[in-house]
Design a protein around this motif. Structure first.
Motif, PDB file in Angstrom:
ATOM      1  N   THR A  71       0.855  -1.186   0.000  1.00 24.86           N
ATOM      2  CA  THR A  71       0.000   0.000   0.000  1.00 24.86           C
ATOM      3  C   THR A  71       0.887   1.232   0.000  1.00 24.86           C
ATOM      4  OG1 THR A  71      -1.739  -1.138   1.245  1.00 24.86           O
ATOM      5  CG2 THR A  71      -1.820   1.272   1.188  1.00 24.86           C
ATOM      6  N   ALA A  72       0.862   1.981  -1.091  1.00 26.57           N
ATOM      7  CA  ALA A  72       1.654   3.211  -1.201  1.00 26.57           C
ATOM      8  C   ALA A  72       1.073   4.042  -2.329  1.00 26.57           C
ATOM      9  CB  ALA A  72       3.123   2.896  -1.480  1.00 26.57           C
ATOM     10  N   ASP A  73       1.202   5.358  -2.211  1.00 31.02           N
ATOM     11  CA  ASP A  73       0.756   6.257  -3.277  1.00 31.02           C
ATOM     12  C   ASP A  73       1.799   6.289  -4.373  1.00 31.02           C
ATOM     13  OD1 ASP A  73      -1.579   6.940  -1.929  1.00 31.02           O
ATOM     14  OD2 ASP A  73      -0.568   8.545  -0.798  1.00 31.02           O
ATOM     15  N   GLY A  74       1.343   6.081  -5.621  1.00 31.93           N
ATOM     16  CA  GLY A  74       2.261   6.066  -6.745  1.00 31.93           C
ATOM     17  C   GLY A  74       3.017   7.373  -6.892  1.00 31.93           C
ATOM     18  N   GLY A  75       4.276   7.278  -7.326  1.00 30.68           N
ATOM     19  CA  GLY A  75       5.076   8.465  -7.587  1.00 30.68           C
ATOM     20  C   GLY A  75       5.704   9.084  -6.363  1.00 30.68           C
ATOM     21  N   THR A  76       5.626   8.415  -5.209  1.00 33.81           N
ATOM     22  CA  THR A  76       6.182   8.948  -3.970  1.00 33.81           C
ATOM     23  C   THR A  76       7.436   8.177  -3.573  1.00 33.81           C
ATOM     24  OG1 THR A  76       4.871   7.452  -2.583  1.00 33.81           O
ATOM     25  CG2 THR A  76       3.857   9.559  -3.206  1.00 33.81           C
ATOM     26  N   SER A  77       8.129   8.690  -2.555  1.00 35.63           N
ATOM     27  CA  SER A  77       9.321   7.984  -2.067  1.00 35.63           C
ATOM     28  C   SER A  77       8.950   6.624  -1.496  1.00 35.63           C
ATOM     29  CB  SER A  77      10.038   8.827  -1.013  1.00 35.63           C
ATOM     30  OG  SER A  77       9.166   9.133   0.077  1.00 35.63           O
TER      31      SER A  77
ATOM     32  N   VAL B  81      29.185   8.129 -11.695  1.00 36.36           N
ATOM     33  CA  VAL B  81      28.590   9.359 -12.248  1.00 36.36           C
ATOM     34  C   VAL B  81      27.153   9.555 -11.790  1.00 36.36           C
ATOM     35  CG1 VAL B  81      30.051   9.166 -14.298  1.00 36.36           C
ATOM     36  CG2 VAL B  81      27.695   8.325 -14.391  1.00 36.36           C
ATOM     37  N   GLY B  82      26.519   8.500 -11.306  1.00 32.87           N
ATOM     38  CA  GLY B  82      25.148   8.600 -10.853  1.00 32.87           C
ATOM     39  C   GLY B  82      25.058   9.072  -9.410  1.00 32.87           C
ATOM     40  N   PRO B  83      23.861   9.005  -8.833  1.00 35.49           N
ATOM     41  CA  PRO B  83      23.645   9.455  -7.446  1.00 35.49           C
ATOM     42  C   PRO B  83      24.116   8.394  -6.449  1.00 35.49           C
ATOM     43  CG  PRO B  83      21.594   8.663  -8.375  1.00 35.49           C
ATOM     44  CD  PRO B  83      22.612   8.564  -9.475  1.00 35.49           C
ATOM     45  N   THR B  84      25.418   8.368  -6.198  1.00 36.37           N
ATOM     46  CA  THR B  84      26.031   7.280  -5.438  1.00 36.37           C
ATOM     47  C   THR B  84      25.393   7.063  -4.069  1.00 36.37           C
ATOM     48  OG1 THR B  84      28.129   7.758  -6.552  1.00 36.37           O
ATOM     49  CG2 THR B  84      28.219   6.366  -4.592  1.00 36.37           C
ATOM     50  N   LEU B  85      25.256   8.140  -3.294  1.00 40.08           N
ATOM     51  CA  LEU B  85      24.688   7.997  -1.954  1.00 40.08           C
ATOM     52  C   LEU B  85      23.236   7.546  -2.017  1.00 40.08           C
ATOM     53  CD1 LEU B  85      26.202  11.131  -0.141  1.00 40.08           C
ATOM     54  CD2 LEU B  85      26.898   8.728   0.053  1.00 40.08           C
ATOM     55  N   TYR B  86      22.516   8.051  -3.003  1.00 37.81           N
ATOM     56  CA  TYR B  86      21.106   7.650  -3.160  1.00 37.81           C
ATOM     57  C   TYR B  86      21.013   6.157  -3.490  1.00 37.81           C
ATOM     58  CZ  TYR B  86      16.199   7.923  -4.541  1.00 37.81           C
ATOM     59  OH  TYR B  86      14.839   7.741  -4.628  1.00 37.81           O
TER      60      TYR B  86
ATOM     61  N   LEU C 286      14.976   5.983 -10.318  1.00 37.54           N
ATOM     62  CA  LEU C 286      14.066   6.535  -9.318  1.00 37.54           C
ATOM     63  C   LEU C 286      14.536   7.910  -8.843  1.00 37.54           C
ATOM     64  CD1 LEU C 286      13.395   3.268  -7.292  1.00 37.54           C
ATOM     65  CD2 LEU C 286      11.716   4.533  -8.650  1.00 37.54           C
ATOM     66  N   TRP C 287      15.851   8.081  -8.719  1.00 36.94           N
ATOM     67  CA  TRP C 287      16.398   9.387  -8.331  1.00 36.94           C
ATOM     68  C   TRP C 287      16.034  10.452  -9.367  1.00 36.94           C
ATOM     69  CZ3 TRP C 287      19.961  12.620 -10.714  1.00 36.94           C
ATOM     70  CH2 TRP C 287      20.458  13.667  -9.933  1.00 36.94           C
ATOM     71  N   ILE C 288      16.116  10.090 -10.637  1.00 38.55           N
ATOM     72  CA  ILE C 288      15.744  11.025 -11.710  1.00 38.55           C
ATOM     73  C   ILE C 288      14.293  11.451 -11.549  1.00 38.55           C
ATOM     74  CG2 ILE C 288      15.346  11.224 -14.204  1.00 38.55           C
ATOM     75  CD1 ILE C 288      17.787   9.359 -14.555  1.00 38.55           C
ATOM     76  N   GLU C 289      13.425  10.507 -11.203  1.00 40.26           N
ATOM     77  CA  GLU C 289      11.997  10.821 -11.078  1.00 40.26           C
ATOM     78  C   GLU C 289      11.694  11.629  -9.816  1.00 40.26           C
ATOM     79  OE1 GLU C 289       9.498  10.042 -13.391  1.00 40.26           O
ATOM     80  OE2 GLU C 289      11.313   9.646 -14.558  1.00 40.26           O
ATOM     81  N   LEU C 290      12.351  11.324  -8.716  1.00 41.59           N
ATOM     82  CA  LEU C 290      12.029  11.961  -7.445  1.00 41.59           C
ATOM     83  C   LEU C 290      12.821  13.242  -7.173  1.00 41.59           C
ATOM     84  CD1 LEU C 290      11.755   8.800  -5.153  1.00 41.59           C
ATOM     85  CD2 LEU C 290       9.878  10.337  -5.782  1.00 41.59           C
ATOM     86  N   VAL C 291      14.074  13.280  -7.656  1.00 40.62           N
ATOM     87  CA  VAL C 291      14.966  14.399  -7.350  1.00 40.62           C
ATOM     88  C   VAL C 291      15.361  15.169  -8.605  1.00 40.62           C
ATOM     89  CG1 VAL C 291      17.154  15.077  -6.264  1.00 40.62           C
ATOM     90  CG2 VAL C 291      15.867  13.128  -5.361  1.00 40.62           C
ATOM     91  N   GLY C 292      15.565  14.447  -9.687  1.00 41.24           N
ATOM     92  CA  GLY C 292      16.034  15.064 -10.925  1.00 41.24           C
ATOM     93  C   GLY C 292      14.911  15.629 -11.771  1.00 41.24           C
TER      94      GLY C 292
ATOM     95  N   ASN D  82      20.630   8.408 -20.580  1.00 42.59           N
ATOM     96  CA  ASN D  82      20.697   9.704 -21.266  1.00 42.59           C
ATOM     97  C   ASN D  82      20.689  10.881 -20.300  1.00 42.59           C
ATOM     98  OD1 ASN D  82      20.773  11.356 -23.597  1.00 42.59           O
ATOM     99  ND2 ASN D  82      18.548  11.657 -23.479  1.00 42.59           N
ATOM    100  N   GLN D  83      20.283  10.631 -19.045  1.00 47.71           N
ATOM    101  CA  GLN D  83      20.219  11.702 -18.051  1.00 47.71           C
ATOM    102  C   GLN D  83      21.569  11.943 -17.365  1.00 47.71           C
ATOM    103  OE1 GLN D  83      17.538  13.515 -17.331  1.00 47.71           O
ATOM    104  NE2 GLN D  83      15.815  12.390 -18.202  1.00 47.71           N
ATOM    105  N   PHE D  84      22.557  11.106 -17.682  1.00 49.95           N
ATOM    106  CA  PHE D  84      23.862  11.223 -17.041  1.00 49.95           C
ATOM    107  C   PHE D  84      24.941  11.497 -18.086  1.00 49.95           C
ATOM    108  CE2 PHE D  84      21.356   8.478 -14.183  1.00 49.95           C
ATOM    109  CZ  PHE D  84      21.474   9.222 -13.015  1.00 49.95           C
ATOM    110  N   PRO D  85      26.131  11.908 -17.655  1.00 51.48           N
ATOM    111  CA  PRO D  85      27.207  12.205 -18.623  1.00 51.48           C
ATOM    112  C   PRO D  85      27.505  11.012 -19.524  1.00 51.48           C
ATOM    113  CG  PRO D  85      27.794  13.013 -16.426  1.00 51.48           C
ATOM    114  CD  PRO D  85      26.537  12.226 -16.261  1.00 51.48           C
TER     115      PRO D  85
END
Length: 597
Positions: free
Chosen positions: A163-169, A322-327, A426-432, A454-457
């Protein structure tokens, strides 16, 4: 796969042969027919060929109706037998864990005198390579995006077990937990059961390395008759259609990658997508696969497998940096935690209760069919290929070492891969800036990997690298699958004519092409769960026959006859005898041998 006759149990000598091998004068392929450059089993090969030709012809003749037929078959099996897939795979996990932690865990594959053919590091690396494939490339971004359920498509919904709302963390955590579930311990339990059964009855009993051998405790010499023929026929079809599904997904992703990178990213050339381009790609890549399989394991398959390994680690390291390492690290921890926390609920969720309830564009049970039931059928159909690979590299290891290694090590690597690629999306969708989910909704799941990269170098370069990796996986999967099917249709022989290996590589390409043209992804899913169903029944029976084999081995190890032979051996030779807490002999080795590997 090691192409060495010494890996087969039938060439074992001394103690293992005298006390443990069954009394039989049959040999692999001893009734084969050798004509026109082929060396084939007189029953399994022709029946396989006739049914495959009939299937391809029917798919082509049905034309546009093929998709409707596949859809109806898929819905029937999902509705009536989806529960069986769920129960069966849970049974496989329970069975191999029982083998590992019971008294049978100290039994050594190949017998007490068997030595490991590969170091622990090499064995682990080969397990990783067995678990890496087209599927991980196709779904590592597409599946988390689909389960993220951000509303980009009515089909992209949060899994019904959560049970979770779509598009959320919260939905992002759920998406990764569901993906880890599909690619984690359950598939490797299937592979582990198959690999253990094949390894035990080949190395410990000296029987041919085919599925019929696993049923020796029930059938005895009848494994060489019609009961054995039927077992190997079902195995051939499961392997062929499981492999064709992977090849079909792979060529779809190659087509999309060339189009997306060449047109959308670089703006150089718009590569067409669809049935005709994909059939052309299948023909082209199958030709390469045929050349590779003709070169043999050392000259072709081994080199391409090594290339695959390097390319995958290069891609993983690149995106991790090159991606969101900590994420990504957070996704790995949080996703695995959510997966483990809900493991039992996910494992036994069938969707039957409330199956008619609507879930976006799906019913709950429809969602299960498109995801979990499809996956379980795919893993079961794929298990002869992976299981035989694992069996042939695992001689000398204890049952406990085998099970724990196969069940956990590749799954952990899959978690890292999925967290890196799925987590970055998921980082691209939530943060990027977003856009990956939309690309998947509008252009299909095959686009997911390239839309994310395509969203990264160096998006174009990494996209081309991903495309190349899928192509090499296509070739190595086709090559290795050809060797397994060839093995099954030649009565268990290892050394078969080159033209025979090429024949099966071409056949796999033809089946994949006919499925794509006849119904696309729906046809691929239908073929897998349809052929996987009877093979799942065989695997359920395998749980019992492997138990009978291990129990018989344990009783022989405890017998006075075995103890007398060990006393005689130690009196004649300078050997060390290793025992467990129950004073059961687990290993006999030369006194000057090293204690580890």
């Amino acid at each position: 796969m090691p192409d060495d006759e010494r890996t087969t149990g039938e060439t074992s000598e001394g103690l293992q042969v005298e006390l443990f091998h069954p009394d039989s004068d049959r040999a692999p392929g001893d009734t084969n027919i050798e004509k026109f450059g082929f060396d084939v089993h007189p029953v399994v090969f022709p029946i396989s060929l006739v049914i495959i030709v009939a299937f391809v012809a029917a798919t082509i003749l049905l034309g546009d109706r093929a998709s409707e037929v596949y859809g109806a078959v898929f819905a029937f099996i999902n509705t009536n037998f989806g529960w069986f897939y769920i129960i069966a795979v849970n049974l496989f996990i329970a069975t191999i864990l029982y083998f590992a932690f019971s008294k049978y865990g100290t039994i050594r594959i190949g017998g007490v005198k068997a030595e490991k053919e590969f170091s622990d590091f090499s064995w682990t690396a080969m397990l990783f390579s067995a678990g890496m494939g087209i599927g991980l490339m196709f779904y590592s971004v597409a599946e988390p995006m689909w389960h993220f359920g951000n509303g980009a498509s009515g089909s992209m919904v949060v899994p019904p077990a959560f049970t979770a709302d779509g598009g959320t963390s919260a939905a992002a955590t759920v998406a990764m937990a569901q993906t880890f579930f599909h690619w984690g311990f359950h598939p490797w339990a299937v592979y582990g059961l198959v690999g253990l059964g094949l390894a035990f009855f080949s190395f410990n009993r000296g029987l041919p390395l085919t599925f019929r051998s696993i049923f020796w405790p029930l059938l005895g010499e009848r494994i060489y008759g019609w009961p054995g023929h039927v077992i190997d026929l079902v195995t051939v079809f499961a392997t062929l259609f499981g492999l064709s599904t992977s090849l079909g997904l792979g060529v779809t992703q190659v087509n999309t990658g060339l189009s997306y990178v060449g047109g959308d990213i670089l703006g150089l050339v718009s590569v067409p997508t669809g049935d005709i381009p994909q059939v052309v790609l299948i023909v082209s890549i199958t030709a390469v696969a045929a050349l590779s399989v003709a070169a043999g394991l050392e000259g072709g398959v081994k080199r391409l497998s090594t290339l695959n390994l390097y390319l995958m680690f290069a891609m993983l390291a690149f995106l991790f940096v090159v991606g969101p390492t900590l994420y990504v690290l957070g996704v790995l921890s949080g996703g695995v935690g959510a997966f483990l926390d809900n493991l039992f609920q996910l494992s036994f969720f069938t969707g039957i209760v409330g199956g008619g309830a609507q879930l976006g564009a799906y019913s709950v049970q429809g969602w299960m069919g498109n995801w979990t039931v499809f996956y379980w059928g795919w893993w079961i159909a794929w298990s002869p290929f992976v299981g035989m690979f694992i069996a042939r590299i695992s001689k000398g290891r204890t049952v406990r070492e085998f099970v724990l290694g196969v069940l956990f090590l590749p799954a952990l690597f899959s978690f890292v891969w999925l967290a890196t690629f799925g987590g970055s999306a998921l980082w691209i969708e939530l943060v990027g800036s977003g856009g990956v989910a939309t690309a998947v909704a509008e252009q299909g799941q095959a686009t997911a990997m390239f839309a994310m990269l395509n969203q990264f170098p160096l998006g174009a370069l990494s996209g081309l690298l991903a495309t190349l990796l899928v192509i090499t996986f296509f070739v190595t999967s086709s090559d290795s699958g050809s060797l397994v099917i060839d093995h099954l249709t030649s009565g268990g022989k290892h050394d078969v004519p080159k033209v025979q290996r090429i024949f099966w590589a071409v056949t796999e390409g033809a089946v994949a092409a006919s499925l794509l043209v006849g119904g696309g992804l729906n046809a691929l899913q239908t073929a897998v769960i349809t052929t996987g169903l009877p093979f799942a029944v065989i695997l359920v029976l395998m749980c019992y026959t492997v138990y009978l084999g291990l129990d018989n081995e344990y009783e022989i190890l405890r017998s006075e006859q075995f103890a007398d032979r060990i006393d005689h051996l130690t009196a004649e030779q300078d050997v060390d005898v290793v025992t467990n807490d129950s004073e059961l002999v687990t290993e006999v080795r030369s006194s000057d041998a090293e204690g580890g590997d």
